[in-house]
Design an enzyme around this catalytic site. Structure first.
Site, PDB file in Angstrom:
ATOM      1  N   GLY A  33     -69.295 -41.624 -24.580  1.00 54.10           N
ATOM      2  CA  GLY A  33     -70.608 -41.674 -25.210  1.00 54.10           C
ATOM      3  C   GLY A  33     -71.040 -40.331 -25.755  1.00 54.10           C
ATOM      4  O   GLY A  33     -71.673 -40.245 -26.811  1.00 54.10           O
ATOM      5  N   GLU A  37     -67.122 -31.436 -26.405  1.00 54.15           N
ATOM      6  CA  GLU A  37     -66.866 -32.831 -26.026  1.00 54.15           C
ATOM      7  C   GLU A  37     -65.416 -33.234 -26.315  1.00 54.15           C
ATOM      8  O   GLU A  37     -65.120 -34.394 -26.617  1.00 54.15           O
ATOM      9  CB  GLU A  37     -67.826 -33.796 -26.742  1.00 54.15           C
ATOM     10  CG  GLU A  37     -69.291 -33.421 -26.690  1.00 54.15           C
ATOM     11  CD  GLU A  37     -69.919 -33.564 -25.322  1.00 54.15           C
ATOM     12  OE1 GLU A  37     -69.210 -33.330 -24.321  1.00 54.15           O
ATOM     13  OE2 GLU A  37     -71.109 -33.869 -25.241  1.00 54.15           O
TER      14      GLU A  37
END
Length: 379
Positions: free
Chosen positions: A238, A361
């Protein structure tokens, strides 16, 4: 997916209104002063931005990942750096909601969903970047506590936040020896380093978190021992989408500045917008952003559905959207000529903020590894 209903439009409009009212008017000043706008973040909680895909019984908005990427795109039009911190906070909040016990959920998540408590995700360590399974921060069991020793690197919000969702080594080498802990920021033995001097993302602090015999209750562990790496990776799916959405939003803001600039600016007897070569640039920028947005929505829908290819699609969307976002913002700066290089026009800030999205990320090189492994069946 591509035709929004009234509720979906209202969600996006709420996020855009927040960005227009609280983020955009202050973004350049925050960047220049390296100011973390905690007071503005507190305002984000009551409008549902602190627990976007967290369950309602603990104060969350319980929206879909598809809604979330639309929200983060709109927030990033105001300030990509602050939008990105809100993304990281949401990732930490979701991890406690998704993997915590009922006691953990009700203790921590309501305050985080309201953003009275600010959260961060703590995985990366000095010398351990892309090879996250090699982390070395130790958590040694001592009765009802773990004793933590080590350091975390590049932690957003560190020094100003209240809680870390932290990955630590409780067992053997490799991924199976990693556990996830909820670590309060005021834990004795936890300190933070100086705020890093960065190229961008100046509106949020980035510090090292240092642990010297810091005691954390075993009751703060998420899941069982050895499940932390899987929890961390699920959180990153996510997180990658949200950061990709921030890239699209930041780049869209850059494009939105560029079109009227070219219409107003004259050279060689006509507006720059009538120059065919520059029109081609604008067409390519618009196309790249729409392609990125489409892939992003596709990946978010797959994550919502728990599709078998969700990890691969999240990696694809992150790689494509963050690359496209940076290139579009950089081209927007170029089309502004020398003015694009000036702080007051806002283009150079967007470029600096979006550059790091290709790194965090999971670097875009690692995103390629994820996709290639799926194609080849490599372990």
């Amino acid at each position: 997916m591509f035709t929004l209903n009234d509720d979906e439009r209202a969600i996006g409009e709420t996020a855009r209104q927040f960005a227009d009212e609280f983020l955009a008017p202050n973004a350049l000043e925050w960047d220049e002063r390296k100011h973390f706008p905690v007071d503005v973040l507190r305002k984000a909680g009551p409008v549902g931005l602190g627990g976007i895909y967290v369950r309602e019984d603990v104060g969350g908005s319980q929206l879909r990942r598809l809604d979330a990427v639309r929200i983060f795109e709109e927030l990033a039009t105001g300030c990509p750096a602050v939008a990105a911190y809100i993304s990281i906070h949401n990732m930490a909040t979701w991890m406690i909601d998704a993997y915590g016990t009922e006691e953990q959920r009700h203790r921590w998540v309501p305050g985080m969903a309201s953003m009275e408590l600010l959260g961060s995700y703590a995985l990366t360590e000095p010398g351990v970047g892309s090879d996250a399974a090699a982390l070395s921060t130790k958590a040694v069991r001592d009765g009802d506590d773990y004793v933590l020793t080590g350091a975390k690197q590049f932690i957003s919000g560190a020094g100003a936040n209240d809680v870390y969702v932290m990955m630590v080594r409780t067992g053997q080498e490799g991924a199976r020896g990693i556990s996830a802990l909820i670590v309060p920021a005021d834990t004795p033995g936890l300190t933070v380093g100086p705020n890093e001097r960065k190229m961008g993302w100046n509106a949020q602090p980035t510090r090292q978190v240092i642990l010297e015999d810091a005691r954390v209750p075993v009751a703060n562990r998420l899941g069982a021992e050895g499940e932390g790496f899987a929890i961390a990776m699920n959180g990153l799916n996510g997180g990658r989408l949200n950061i990709a959405a921030c890239s699209v939003g930041g780049a869209q803001a850059a494009l939105d500045k560029t079109v009227p600039y070219l219409a107003e600016r004259h050279a060689f007897g006509k507006p720059l917008a009538r120059n065919e070569a520059l029109q081609f640039d604008l067409a390519d920028m618009r196309t790249e952003l729409e392609a990125a947005r489409t892939l992003l929505w596709r990946a978010a829908a797959a994550l919502d559905a728990g599709a078998p290819d969700k990890v691969e699609l999240c990696a694809m969307a992150k790689r494509f959207a963050t690359d496209a976002g940076f290139e579009v913002a950089n081209k927007a700066l170029q089309l502004h000529g020398g003015y694009g290089y000036l702080h007051e026009y806002g283009l150079e800030k967007i470029v600096r903020d979006l550059r790091v999205h290709q790194i965090l990320e999971g670097t875009n090189e690692i995103m390629r590894v994820v996709v290639a492994r799926t194609l080849t069946g490599a372990a």
